[in-house]
Scaffold this motif. Structure first.
Motif, PDB file in Angstrom:
ATOM      1  N   LYS A 171      84.348  89.723  48.262  1.00 43.90           N
ATOM      2  CA  LYS A 171      84.857  88.921  47.154  1.00 43.90           C
ATOM      3  C   LYS A 171      84.555  87.452  47.422  1.00 43.90           C
ATOM      4  O   LYS A 171      84.774  86.961  48.526  1.00 43.90           O
ATOM      5  N   ASP A 216      88.188  96.612  43.551  1.00 47.09           N
ATOM      6  CA  ASP A 216      88.882  97.174  44.703  1.00 47.09           C
ATOM      7  C   ASP A 216      88.214  98.472  45.136  1.00 47.09           C
ATOM      8  O   ASP A 216      87.655  99.212  44.313  1.00 47.09           O
ATOM      9  N   PRO A 217      88.258  98.784  46.441  1.00 49.86           N
ATOM     10  CA  PRO A 217      87.670 100.039  46.915  1.00 49.86           C
ATOM     11  C   PRO A 217      88.266 101.241  46.185  1.00 49.86           C
ATOM     12  O   PRO A 217      89.461 101.302  45.910  1.00 49.86           O
ATOM     13  N   THR A 219      87.413 102.191  43.093  1.00 48.93           N
ATOM     14  CA  THR A 219      87.286 102.080  41.643  1.00 48.93           C
ATOM     15  C   THR A 219      86.016 102.787  41.182  1.00 48.93           C
ATOM     16  O   THR A 219      85.045 102.932  41.934  1.00 48.93           O
TER      17      THR A 219
END
Length: 301
Positions: A171, A216-217, A219
């Motif tokens: 990010k 986010d992981p 998704t």
């Protein structure tokens, strides 16, 4: 193997050779019928092997009937004819494919339009000497971002190098320093999802998707990126094989003749001809140099 009518088999082989260069639907259908009949005669299910077996039987019959080849009579180059038969079978299979394989460019374009909030994608290799080789990117500014990811601690490259495989998401916070983050913000990128494709002895290759919003992981977007990365890995392997074969072929004069013969005889593109020559070498249990010399040498003589 069933009893062979040599005269009928000779007519079938002659018809096969006459029909092989044609690409019309009627000729291709008749060619399939001829190959099937030759397979019945020879007991071979594969068309190329059936034709090769038929030629061996005809040669033996001719040698038995004539007491051997007459002095000064040219000996047929059966190795070259077998190679042409293999290439013909491969060309017919290639023309029967429903569509071409996806290229790296196709996959990065697909990523841009299918992954939610995706600005674009790219596939690059970062070398230890500091150079970057970008194989495909959806736009010119993404190529600049790919090169900027090599900055220490600025992108997902450092994490990929540490773990060596899998997928990472970085990010990019608005206040984060670094030229990579600055460039990414100017392009509207807030996160980078990268998947490792291959680790070289002196580099690292990755598929990167640039996102407008952090993900986010777990998704669905990241799952889709992982699937597209697998497709990119397959396309990269085909690209590497094609480039290596092309580099090898370009170094030899005979290869131009071999490619031209394959293009003219079977109506394929030069790029496809390179692939056919490589696969023919594999099926015949030999190397590419031997295939090229055999094919081009017979044409020159």
């Amino acid at each position: 193997m069933p009893m062979v009518d040599v005269a009928a088999l000779g007519r079938l082989v002659a018809e096969y050779e006459a029909l092989s260069p044609s690409r019309s639907p009627e000729a291709r259908q008749r060619l399939r019928d001829v190959c099937y009949t030759i397979g019945i005669y020879t007991g071979e299910a594969d068309a190329a092997r059936a034709v090769a077996r038929a030629r061996v039987l005809l040669d033996r019959q001719a040698a038995a009937g004539d007491g051997g080849a007459a002095a000064g009579t040219p000996v047929p180059d059966r190795a070259r004819e077998n190679l042409l038969a293999e290439l013909g079978d491969l060309a017919a299979r290639e023309q029967g494919r429903p569509g071409p394989f996806s290229t790296l460019h196709d996959i990065v374009q697909l990523t841009r339009v299918t992954v939610p909030d995706c600005v674009g994608a790219a596939v690059s290799t970062w070398h230890d000497d500091g150079s970057v080789e970008t194989f495909a990117a959806t736009s010119s500014y993404l190529m600049a971002l790919e090169r900027a990811q090599g900055e220490a601690g600025a992108g997902p490259l450092s994490r990929i190098r540490r773990q060596g495989e899998g997928q990472v998401v970085v990010k990019l916070d608005p206040g984060r320093p670094g030229r990579f983050a600055d460039r990414a913000r100017r392009c509207g990128v807030r996160a980078v999802a990268s998947a490792h494709l291959r680790t070289h002895p002196h580099g690292c290759t990755a598929f990167s998707a640039y996102l407008r919003t952090p993900a986010d992981p777990g998704t669905p977007a990241l799952g889709l990126v992982e699937v597209l990365a697998l497709q990119a890995s397959v396309a990269l392997d085909r690209f590497a094989l094609s480039r290596a074969a092309a580099d090898l072929l370009d170094r030899r004069h005979a290869t131009g003749l071999a490619i031209g013969i394959t293009v003219e005889r079977f109506g394929v593109t030069p790029h496809t001809a390179i692939g056919l020559l490589v696969r023919a070498a594999q099926r015949l249990g030999t190397d590419l140099d031997t295939v090229v010399r055999r094919l081009a040498g017979g044409e020159e003589s």
